[in-house]
Enzyme design. Sequence first.
Site, PDB file in Angstrom:
ATOM      1  CG  ASP A 156      -1.786   1.148   1.227  1.00  0.00           C
ATOM      2  OD1 ASP A 156      -2.084   1.505   0.079  1.00  0.00           O
ATOM      3  OD2 ASP A 156      -2.527   1.412   2.124  1.00  0.00           O
ATOM      4  CG  ASP A 212      -3.799   4.473  -3.412  1.00  0.00           C
ATOM      5  OD1 ASP A 212      -2.989   3.834  -2.782  1.00  0.00           O
ATOM      6  OD2 ASP A 212      -5.144   4.082  -3.465  1.00  0.00           O
TER       7      ASP A 212
END
Length: 409
Positions: free
Chosen positions: A99, A281
């Site tokens: 992440d 992201d």
Amino acid sequence: MFPAASLLTIIFLALSIAGSPVEIDNSPITLPIARRLNVSDGPINLLQQDKARVTALKDNSFSTQGGRTGSTPVTNAVATYLIAVGIGSPATTYNLIVDTGSSNTWVGAKTKYVKTSTSVDTGEPVAVGYGSGSFSGTEYTDTITLGTGLTITAQSIGVASTSTGLTGTSIDGLLGIGPVDLTKGSLKNKPTTTIPTVTDNLYSQGTISQKVVSISFEPTTEKTVTNGELTFGGTDATKYTGSIAYIPITTTYPSSTYWGINQSISYGSTTILASTAGVVDTGTTYIYIASDAYAKYQSATGATHDAATGLLLISSSQYKALKNLNFHIGTETYALTPNAQIWPRSLNAYIGGSSNAMYLIVCDIGTPSGSGSDFVNGYTFLERFYSVFDTANSRIGFAETSYTDATTN
Ligand SMILES: *[C@@H]1O[C@H](CO)[C@@H](O)[C@H](O)[C@H]1NC(C)=O
Ligand SMILES: *[C@@H]1O[C@H](CO)[C@@H](O)[C@H](O)[C@H]1NC(C)=O
């Protein structure tokens, strides 16, 4: 003092180095990552999962004490990239979501944390509230093993006693490789303290010589495939073509607190989003753009809204007329071809779509441009471009790959 001639030579040398970036590739560590679409229980509402994260990415507020009061986005747990990480000695293996949009590393969502002689309980309560879930527990330090035999000692990790949002999946937690400031506020009694990330410790322990993380994703038409690669400490020249172009992290809040950049977007030759800030992201699947840009994209493509998937739907003649969607970043243009703008048709059924329909992967972020968070370049973008996250120089790099123009969907 330098004689004038050699000073000039030095200046020329410096100029030529600046002009053609030389990738210094000191001891980078490359690890495989697997993409998984968890669709065991029938069609998933991927858009809804994704949107919970996108909303949280836009809501990053800090209290006056410096602690975070806003939610940290949990990644979409049904469509993720996972890395196998060993913790303890002997090590237990945990599958963690890679992440870039959060920075705490934690375990215990499924596989329970196994304490060994290297586990140290710091006694500090830790909690992170995510957009669509949370974890709370105790902060430990322990030895982490990445790949075969590469270790980090005394890595700070959260050990969850409770977690929500990832339950029922085979995901054990998160490997947070976002900016370290995103860890502020997660230690309950030390709201202004940051927790060094895995990247920080690899650097401070001398394992890597640059605080750089690079990511290679490839488009896939399979539910589960190990086709990604995470490199700590440098880049992997076999995974991109041409050179990497860098741009600074945006100064616009809240994108500035993430791996955020400025970009503009055009569809064909028409600008649909003027230069603005947003986020890159790995934890978001689709590409999100401000509502005004989305409306322009929908009208230019002629797409209709599909209720079953929540995505834009186009006909095969509209697909034939589709133009490139161009991301203007720094001085470069990164073009998503028509094929890169559609969801892989072989995976349509999993998102509740019909088998040969063409769904666009560009979605509405839900607010007009000017919010400081006007786009999310999710992994449908990152599967077409190699990405480099460079902490020391506060910049992000992109390069084309052999998949940039590939017809895979
Ligand atoms: C997928 O999700 C379901 C329900 O959330 C869960 O029961 C299952 O274990 C998951 N499968 C994998 C491979 O993670
Ligand atoms: C990004 O855009 C903002 C708003 O236009 C501008 O102030 C800033 O200088 C730009 N560049 C960076 C690196 O933030």
